[in-house]
Scaffold this motif. Structure first.
Motif, short mmCIF file in Angstrom:
data_model
loop_
_atom_site.label_atom_id
_atom_site.label_comp_id
_atom_site.label_asym_id
_atom_site.label_seq_id
_atom_site.Cartn_x
_atom_site.Cartn_y
_atom_site.Cartn_z
N VAL A 126 -31.10 -18.21 31.84
CA VAL A 126 -30.19 -17.13 31.45
C VAL A 126 -29.38 -16.60 32.64
O VAL A 126 -28.42 -15.85 32.45
N TYR A 127 -29.76 -17.01 33.86
CA TYR A 127 -28.98 -16.59 35.03
C TYR A 127 -29.35 -17.45 36.23
O TYR A 127 -30.52 -17.79 36.44
N THR A 128 -28.33 -17.82 37.02
CA THR A 128 -28.58 -18.52 38.27
C THR A 128 -27.41 -18.31 39.22
O THR A 128 -26.28 -18.04 38.78
N THR A 129 -27.68 -18.42 40.51
CA THR A 129 -26.62 -18.38 41.52
C THR A 129 -26.24 -19.79 41.96
O THR A 129 -25.42 -19.95 42.86
N PRO A 139 -14.87 -30.82 36.58
CA PRO A 139 -13.76 -30.65 35.64
C PRO A 139 -14.28 -29.94 34.39
O PRO A 139 -15.42 -30.15 33.98
N PRO A 140 -13.45 -29.09 33.76
CA PRO A 140 -13.90 -28.32 32.59
C PRO A 140 -14.67 -29.11 31.54
O PRO A 140 -15.71 -28.63 31.06
N PRO A 141 -14.24 -30.33 31.16
CA PRO A 141 -15.00 -31.04 30.11
C PRO A 141 -16.42 -31.41 30.54
O PRO A 141 -17.27 -31.69 29.68
N LEU A 142 -16.68 -31.44 31.85
CA LEU A 142 -17.99 -31.85 32.34
C LEU A 142 -18.86 -30.66 32.76
O LEU A 142 -19.94 -30.85 33.29
N ARG A 143 -18.38 -29.47 32.49
CA ARG A 143 -19.18 -28.29 32.80
C ARG A 143 -20.16 -28.02 31.66
O ARG A 143 -19.78 -28.09 30.48
N PRO A 144 -21.41 -27.69 31.97
CA PRO A 144 -22.38 -27.44 30.90
C PRO A 144 -22.08 -26.14 30.16
O PRO A 144 -21.48 -25.21 30.72
N ASN A 145 -22.45 -26.10 28.89
CA ASN A 145 -22.33 -24.85 28.16
C ASN A 145 -23.56 -23.99 28.46
O ASN A 145 -24.27 -24.24 29.44
N ASP A 146 -23.83 -23.01 27.64
CA ASP A 146 -24.93 -22.09 27.94
C ASP A 146 -26.29 -22.62 27.50
O ASP A 146 -27.30 -21.93 27.65
N GLU A 147 -26.34 -23.82 26.96
CA GLU A 147 -27.61 -24.40 26.49
C GLU A 147 -28.25 -25.22 27.60
O GLU A 147 -28.18 -26.46 27.61
N ASN A 161 -35.38 -31.17 32.64
CA ASN A 161 -34.25 -30.25 32.55
C ASN A 161 -33.18 -30.89 31.68
O ASN A 161 -32.95 -32.10 31.74
N SER A 162 -32.51 -30.09 30.87
CA SER A 162 -31.45 -30.63 30.03
C SER A 162 -30.27 -29.67 29.98
O SER A 162 -30.43 -28.45 30.05
N GLU A 163 -29.07 -30.24 29.88
CA GLU A 163 -27.85 -29.46 29.75
C GLU A 163 -26.93 -30.14 28.76
O GLU A 163 -26.95 -31.36 28.61
N GLN A 164 -26.15 -29.35 28.05
CA GLN A 164 -25.17 -29.88 27.11
C GLN A 164 -23.77 -29.67 27.67
O GLN A 164 -23.49 -28.66 28.30
N LEU A 165 -22.89 -30.64 27.46
CA LEU A 165 -21.52 -30.52 27.88
C LEU A 165 -20.60 -31.23 26.89
O LEU A 165 -21.08 -31.73 25.87
N ALA A 166 -19.31 -31.22 27.18
CA ALA A 166 -18.32 -31.82 26.27
C ALA A 166 -18.46 -31.25 24.87
O ALA A 166 -18.51 -31.98 23.88
N GLY A 167 -18.55 -29.92 24.81
CA GLY A 167 -18.65 -29.26 23.51
C GLY A 167 -19.93 -29.56 22.78
O GLY A 167 -20.00 -29.48 21.55
N GLY A 168 -21.00 -29.88 23.53
CA GLY A 168 -22.28 -30.19 22.92
C GLY A 168 -22.43 -31.62 22.47
O GLY A 168 -23.46 -31.99 21.89
N LEU A 169 -21.42 -32.47 22.75
CA LEU A 169 -21.47 -33.86 22.33
C LEU A 169 -22.28 -34.73 23.28
O LEU A 169 -22.66 -35.84 22.93
N LEU A 170 -22.52 -34.24 24.48
CA LEU A 170 -23.22 -35.02 25.49
C LEU A 170 -24.35 -34.20 26.10
O LEU A 170 -24.19 -33.01 26.36
N THR A 171 -25.49 -34.84 26.31
CA THR A 171 -26.64 -34.17 26.92
C THR A 171 -27.07 -34.92 28.16
O THR A 171 -27.31 -36.13 28.11
N ASN A 172 -27.15 -34.21 29.27
CA ASN A 172 -27.69 -34.77 30.51
C ASN A 172 -29.11 -34.26 30.70
O ASN A 172 -29.43 -33.11 30.36
#
Length: 242
Positions: A126-129, A139-147, A161-172
């Motif tokens: 919920v928070y990090t520095t 680049p904006p399309p490769l930035r993770p969302n809040d999930e 650890n998992s992150e979603q990006l590209a509007g939730g279409l991709l998970t790293n």
């Protein structure tokens, strides 16, 4: 461990244009092996559905206490920051949040956080520095969302650890094993980096550590080996958000 790390929370050398630095990925882990140290009874955590997303964290508790009051103050302070993105370049705002975190750390109910069963959970950042976790340089399309989540499995001694990006279409994802150095240090060895459908074996040099400076069954605070701060919530903590 970092998400967060991080979970980010939520603090290495292998990366891609959409990956997160391994050092910051040290958001948390449980001992794969801890020589000469007896571990507490552990709780297996299912990586099944992640907790629901919440827009603006505001902690609400049924009973007042000094710890509850500080946690509520912290959640209110980080709510408008969008995981820290809104204050990524505002050192003063970060310091104000850090001051609240330090007050919470002083009230840590776990003398040896890395041996607590509370460590095993599906944690949401919920928070990090950490700019790496937030992806501010991508680049904006490769930035993770809040999930951004971290699953700590105490029985297996693993963290994912998992992150979603590209509007939730991709998970790293980042897969790692870990050990502990009581009272609060977690030492992580990364095993595999997953970028969508692609999987890359992590080099032996991909490792890091973090300190678990506050832990209860709702909130976890970690400080990584790159001096980044991670605040994460368990499913119980998320259920107290409105």
């Amino acid at each position: 461990m970092a998400f967060i790390p991080a979970v980010s929370l939520v603090g290495v050398t292998a990366r891609s244009s959409s990956s997160v630095s391994a050092a910051d990925q040290v958001s948390l882990r449980r001992p794969a092996s801890t020589v000469g140290h007896t571990l507490p009874q552990r709780r297996r955590v299912s990586a099944a559905p992640a907790p629901p997303s919440v827009a603006a964290p505001t902690m609400v508790f049924s009973a007042a206490s000094p710890v509850a009051a500080v946690k509520a103050e912290l959640m209110a302070a980080i709510a408008p920051t969008r995981l820290g993105r809104a204050v990524a370049s505002d050192r003063r705002a970060q310091e104000k949040i850090d001051a609240i975190v330090r007050r919470l750390e002083a009230l840590n109910p776990n003398a040896v956080p890395v041996e607590s069963a509370d460590l095993g959970a599906v944690w949401k950042l919920v928070y990090t520095t950490s700019a790496s976790i937030l992806g501010t340089s991508r680049p904006p399309p490769l930035r993770p969302n809040d999930e951004i989540f971290q699953v700590v499995d105490l029985d297996a001694g693993t963290v994912t650890n998992s992150e979603q990006l590209a509007g939730g279409l991709l998970t790293n994802k980042v897969h790692a094993t870990f050990g502990v150095k009581p009272p609060m240090r977690v030492q992580v060895q990364f095993q595999r980096f997953q970028f969508g459908p692609l999987s890359v074996k992590a080099p032996a040099s991909a490792k890091g550590f973090l300190d678990v400076t506050y832990l209860d069954d709702e909130v976890r605070v970690s400080r990584g080996n790159k001096d980044n701060l991670f605040v994460l919530l368990s499913p119980k903590g998320l259920s107290n958000l409105i």
